[in-house]
Design an enzyme around this catalytic site. Structure first.
Site, short mmCIF file in Angstrom:
data_model
loop_
_atom_site.label_atom_id
_atom_site.label_comp_id
_atom_site.label_asym_id
_atom_site.label_seq_id
_atom_site.Cartn_x
_atom_site.Cartn_y
_atom_site.Cartn_z
N TYR A 60 0.83 -1.21 0.00
CA TYR A 60 0.00 0.00 0.00
C TYR A 60 0.87 1.26 0.00
CZ TYR A 60 -3.02 3.73 1.68
OH TYR A 60 -3.68 4.92 1.82
N GLY A 111 -5.88 5.45 0.08
CA GLY A 111 -7.23 5.47 0.61
C GLY A 111 -8.16 4.60 -0.21
N HIS A 120 -2.31 17.15 -1.54
CA HIS A 120 -2.81 17.30 -0.17
C HIS A 120 -2.29 18.56 0.51
CE1 HIS A 120 -4.31 13.31 -0.83
NE2 HIS A 120 -4.78 13.23 0.40
N ASN A 136 1.52 10.86 6.80
CA ASN A 136 0.58 9.91 7.38
C ASN A 136 0.89 9.70 8.86
OD1 ASN A 136 -0.48 6.52 6.56
ND2 ASN A 136 -1.68 8.29 7.12
N ARG A 177 -12.46 29.99 48.67
CA ARG A 177 -12.38 28.89 49.63
C ARG A 177 -12.14 27.54 48.96
NH1 ARG A 177 -17.41 26.64 52.22
NH2 ARG A 177 -18.32 28.61 51.55
#
Length: 533
Positions: A52, A59, A82, A194, A293
């Site tokens: 891959y 994708g 991208h 990635n 407080r």
């Protein structure tokens, strides 16, 4: 001074030195060897195999096989397509943290990149070359694809970088430093984009600022305690020891250290126990408002959340977070989803909520000081001038109130807001970078609220003429703030005064004594205390 990365678990102290003290970075020799081994293994392993992102599309397009002659072009296409981010460029401190996070992941030797990749990243970091990385683009699932693509774009010599305070063409700055653009050898494009490095880098800076804000809030709360001459039992060891929360005990102990020699706080037994009280209606408050407080109970969860967030961010920083994982030792390639940013996303949402809570406490303490009907010791809006003619801190309160309100709205969790995309390949996503950026916005807002509060506090100290009676650590903080903004009674441009305080609070790292406890400390507590010790 050089900090070596890749030799083991990188610590918060090391990263603080690189980000805020300008340490340079060096690469561990064994880490470089791991990178070489991973690259060599992947080069041989890919022969006659379908891997891959090397000889497939990406994708939902992974079903398309890529020819041998197009494989390198595929990586360039991935980077350029991208690099689609919009919005404002990230502040260089975030970009530097992003590059450190990406470098750390690659140095683990599970990414199959050529050693040239880590060496060029190192050069960018050490020469303060800050790529133009834009805030909008990541869904935080296949990692921070868009933001990291802008980093990769600059590494291949394209896009813009910020250097010496100016935006310049990348190729120009690289030539200035004798650097050559990255050459794609195998899968450098996918390995660079990635991963979770953008959200992790921003998250790291967020944690450091959140620590700083917590310290300032403890100081500011201790100021209020002295100003109102509060009873001291609400931060006592006896009261807080019966609760089992580390953060509550920690905050109370810090307050005890700051107020250890206080001449202004009161002992309850001296005023209410050791003599008979005959008044039907007491003029003094028996118990202070909650914002005074209950400081250990309110800031304690903030401390614990910061510690938990620190653990998550540092674990992610020291992890391998791209896909696939190139395992040279086992001679295999493993596909999965280590790029998914859920850990960081959820941690950032928690930190954002905790920081907003800190801002809310600060705003309530401020309101107490500005409302004379509540505090009954100060003029309206801590006005040191002529009432009616002068306005004191009245205008500044609007800033604190509106900014706190914005942070409350921004506190909706991104972690619970997934939108499927990428042809539904990414059908559940983390939105981790959005979460980190929104947290950064809340942190910046909180600095603004804190600045209004601190300026009001020192004005109140002067009105009550208590400067000489403050405990030494609080007197030191008072003196620092007064060196920036002297006492004022006439109205002047408030923005200029407040901005000086904002910048001081952002950069001034407070130093407290370390707090010992018998119970086990949270993750990297030694690092936390080293920061404030």
């Amino acid at each position: 001074m050089a900090t070596v990365l890749g030799s083991g678990h990188t610590t918060l102290a090391q990263l603080r030195r690189i980000l805020f003290q300008h340490d340079t970075v060096a690469l561990d020799d064994q880490a470089l060897q791991r990178v070489r081994d991973s690259y060599r293994f992947l080069t041989s392993f890919t022969q006659d195999k379908l891997i891959y992102g090397i000889n497939t599309g990406f994708g939902p397009m992974a079903q398309y096989r890529i020819s041998d002659e197009d494989q390198l072009q595929l990586q360039y296409n991935l980077i350029r397509s991208h690099a689609s981010g919009l919005g404002k460029p990230l502040d260089p401190i975030y970009t530097k943290a992003l590059m450190l996070a990406r470098l750390s992941s690659l140095l683990k030797g599970y990414s199959g990149v050529h050693p040239e990749t880590v060496e060029l990243l190192l050069a960018f970091i050490n020469n303060d070359i800050s790529p133009a990385v834009y805030e909008h683009g990541s869904v935080g699932a296949s990692g921070d694809l868009v933001q990291l693509a802008h980093l990769a774009l600059c590494l291949i010599g394209e896009g813009r970088v910020k250097h010496d305070g100016e935006w310049k063409p990348t190729e120009l700055v690289m030539a200035q430093h004798g650097l050559q653009p990255l050459t794609i050898h195998l899968r450098e494009g996918l390995a660079l984009i990635n991963g979770t490095s953008c959200m992790t880098g921003i998250g790291l800076v967020n944690v450091l600022h959140a620590q700083n804000l917590l310290n300032w809030s403890i100081v500011a709360s201790s100021f209020v305690v002295e100003l109102v001459r509060s009873y001291d039992d609400h931060y006592s060891e006896e009261l807080n020891a019966v609760k089992q929360h580390y953060g509550q005990r920690y905050v109370a102990a810090k307050m005890r250290q700051l107020l250890r020699v206080s001449r202004l706080t009161r002992k309850r037994d001296e005023h209410l126990y050791d003599h008979k009280v005959t008044e039907t209606v007491l003029t003094d408050k028996v118990q202070e408002y909650y914002s005074i407080r209950c400081v250990p109970q309110i800031l304690g969860p903030v401390y614990d959340t910061i510690s938990e967030t620190l653990k998550v961010v540092m674990n992610e920083f020291n992890s391998v977070n791209d896909n696939p994982i190139i395992d040279a030792q086992r001679q295999n390639v493993f596909h999965g989803g280590n790029f998914h940013g859920d850990y960081v996303s959820l941690a950032m949402d928690k930190l954002k909520i905790a920081t907003t809570r800190l801002s809310m406490l600060t705003e309530r303490q401020l309101n107490f000081l500005l409302n004379d009907k509540l505090n009954q010791i100060l003029p309206p809006f801590v006005n040191l001038g002529t009432l009616g003619l002068n306005l004191g801190m009245q205008g500044a309160q609007f800033v604190a109130t509106s900014t706190t309100a914005e942070s409350q709205t921004l506190s909706f969790p991104m972690y619970a807001h997934s939108i499927p995309n990428n042809n539904d390949n990414q059908d559940i996503v983390s939105m981790g970078t959005n979460a980190a950026l929104l947290t950064a916005k809340v942190i910046e807002n909180t600095y603004h609220v804190m600045a209004v509060h601190l300026l009001t506090l020192v004005q109140a100290v002067d009105y009550l003429q208590l400067a000489d009676q403050l405990t030494p650590p609080l007197r030191a903080v008072y003196t620092e703030l007064r060196a920036l903004v002297p006492t004022f009674s006439a109205d002047d441009i408030m923005h200029e005064k407040l901005n000086l305080v904002v910048q001081h609070v952002r950069t001034r790292q407070l130093r407290f004594e370390a707090v010992p406890f018998n119970q086990p400390a949270p993750y990297e507590e030694a690092e936390f205390d080293k920061h404030v010790a």
